[in-house]
Scaffold this active site. Sequence first.
Site, mmCIF file in Angstrom:
data_model
loop_
_atom_site.group_PDB
_atom_site.id
_atom_site.type_symbol
_atom_site.label_atom_id
_atom_site.label_comp_id
_atom_site.label_asym_id
_atom_site.label_seq_id
_atom_site.Cartn_x
_atom_site.Cartn_y
_atom_site.Cartn_z
ATOM 1 N N THR A 85 23.638 87.211 22.614
ATOM 2 C CA THR A 85 23.140 85.882 22.233
ATOM 3 C C THR A 85 24.307 85.028 21.747
ATOM 4 O OG1 THR A 85 21.024 86.851 21.652
ATOM 5 C CG2 THR A 85 21.502 84.669 20.728
ATOM 6 N N SER B 266 41.383 79.703 21.958
ATOM 7 C CA SER B 266 40.745 80.143 20.716
ATOM 8 C C SER B 266 40.442 78.918 19.859
ATOM 9 C CB SER B 266 41.682 81.100 19.970
ATOM 10 O OG SER B 266 41.134 81.407 18.702
ATOM 11 N N ALA B 267 39.227 78.872 19.308
ATOM 12 C CA ALA B 267 38.788 77.664 18.590
ATOM 13 C C ALA B 267 39.553 77.444 17.288
ATOM 14 C CB ALA B 267 37.290 77.753 18.306
ATOM 15 N N HIS B 268 39.853 78.539 16.562
ATOM 16 C CA HIS B 268 40.373 78.327 15.203
ATOM 17 C C HIS B 268 41.839 77.904 15.166
ATOM 18 C CE1 HIS B 268 42.554 82.219 14.198
ATOM 19 N NE2 HIS B 268 41.942 82.575 15.304
ATOM 20 N N CYS C 133 52.592 93.007 11.854
ATOM 21 C CA CYS C 133 52.623 94.276 11.126
ATOM 22 C C CYS C 133 51.332 95.053 11.279
ATOM 23 C CB CYS C 133 52.835 94.000 9.647
ATOM 24 S SG CYS C 133 54.205 92.906 9.342
ATOM 25 N N GLN D 57 48.168 79.445 21.760
ATOM 26 C CA GLN D 57 49.077 78.659 20.922
ATOM 27 C C GLN D 57 49.471 77.327 21.566
ATOM 28 O OE1 GLN D 57 50.030 79.252 17.782
ATOM 29 N NE2 GLN D 57 49.131 81.289 17.573
ATOM 30 N N GLY E 270 39.739 84.602 20.777
ATOM 31 C CA GLY E 270 40.800 84.606 21.776
ATOM 32 C C GLY E 270 41.117 86.039 22.191
ATOM 33 N N ASN F 64 53.482 83.035 20.038
ATOM 34 C CA ASN F 64 52.938 82.722 18.714
ATOM 35 C C ASN F 64 53.951 82.882 17.588
ATOM 36 O OD1 ASN F 64 52.257 85.399 19.857
ATOM 37 N ND2 ASN F 64 51.681 85.894 17.773
HETATM 38 N N1 PLP Z 1 46.777 85.085 21.559
HETATM 39 C C1 PLP Z 1 47.687 84.456 20.799
HETATM 40 C C2 PLP Z 1 48.957 83.981 21.419
HETATM 41 C C3 PLP Z 1 47.431 84.256 19.443
HETATM 42 O O1 PLP Z 1 48.362 83.638 18.677
HETATM 43 C C4 PLP Z 1 46.224 84.727 18.893
HETATM 44 C C5 PLP Z 1 45.946 84.599 17.455
HETATM 45 O O2 PLP Z 1 46.807 84.585 16.644
HETATM 46 C C6 PLP Z 1 45.304 85.355 19.749
HETATM 47 C C7 PLP Z 1 45.618 85.524 21.069
HETATM 48 C C8 PLP Z 1 44.018 85.880 19.225
HETATM 49 O O3 PLP Z 1 43.066 84.867 19.018
HETATM 50 P P1 PLP Z 1 41.876 85.123 17.996
HETATM 51 O O4 PLP Z 1 42.434 85.006 16.628
HETATM 52 O O5 PLP Z 1 40.868 84.036 18.319
HETATM 53 O O6 PLP Z 1 41.340 86.465 18.293
#
Ligand code: PLP
Length: 397
Positions: free
Chosen positions: A241, A203-205, A329, A183, A71, A155
């Site tokens: 790749t 973001s996948a995770h 932090c 989020q 992300g 977030n």
């Molecule tokens: N943007 C927001 C609002 C997020 O909460 C996060 C991850 O905590 C990110 C971007 C970053 O995503 P990634 O962990 O895939 O780099």
Amino acid sequence: MRRVYLDHAATTPLDSGVLEAMMPYLTGEFGNPSSVHGFGQRARGAIDEARARVAALIGARDSEIVFTGSGTEADNLAIGGVLRGAMLEPDAERTDLVTSSIEHHAVLNSAKGLDRARHRVTFARVDELGRLDLKDLAAAVSENTALVSVMFANNETGVLQPIDEVIRIARAKGAYVHTDAVQAVGKVPIDTRRLDVDLLTLSAHKIHGPKGVGALFVRGGTKMNAIIRGGSQERNRRAGTENVAGIVGMGKAAEIALSRLAGDADRIARLRDQLETKLVATGRGAVVVNGAGPRICATTNVSFEGVSGEDLLIALDLAGIAVSTGAACAAGSPEPSHVLKAMNFPRERVNSAIRFSLGRDTTEEEIERTVDAVTTAVEQLRRGGGGPSTRRPEAGV
Ligand code: PLP
């Protein structure tokens, strides 16, 4: 004792169906999607299918999805790619970026990293409920604005931002709009056929997919340059790749998220409300951020009067409950949360904040246990039994 995980805003466990979908591409199907032979073509087919699934989650066309390495990278691509694209315009008047003071560091630091001699960057304010100040935003957006970037949901607080109004303000001045929806995706229905943004980060995770994969929705016709240069992967928008297994995992996670969205969101919101109500009812000085306002279902930010959030986090971890502080932090030196600071919270409230973020597997029993553990920990810490925290704080997620 089963551990309770209430830090889904940081990351989510990998769905077993996602792992199953990924496995072939970590083993026998190892082809390079750019190769012409069968190995390559099967990998290419898997990426195409994943792209269609991610596109379906947000009502996009397949060609509008660019896979990235996170992300964070997608945010960097949106900001760096559009501003570089804008600089190449014949009327290179549009050089400026307007964003908010509560963005994730992926956006904040991309913005701060821009060449200030060429780009004016403005960080619009938020109010004490964590909502973007639209007047401040409108005052900052001008005919020179190339891009307005405002997150869909925060977030740290879960507060939904007034994206429709942001779009209206940006469009009135002809600027592009990016939203970091990391989020919000999978928790709130997002349909880019109706939501008139030009760019949107996923973001996948955060949706039970693998770490290290993200995507940027780039609406057809948007002028954007690559920031990672090399081969012609991702239609020249992101060289390198492809992370085939990761992309397949993201596709599967998106498919599952879409099928579960409505049911999960309602159930999780009910549990979140229960958690808040009970924490407040314990009479331990719990204060919820924007409890009555529009928020995503999963995240609540609660501060506990007179208690250090950092100490409370550690006490809860020892009791088997994983949460996070509201603080983003820098390694080694705890910095108070820029989000809560931007909301003008007094320092004690900033330092006593805890983020609870629920997930699709969170149960009522876990909520009960959490309330009990918080009650005990707050009492102990107030009595001075907490001791100074020695752990390193987490990076801003
Ligand atoms: N943007 C927001 C609002 C997020 O909460 C996060 C991850 O905590 C990110 C971007 C970053 O995503 P990634 O962990 O895939 O780099």
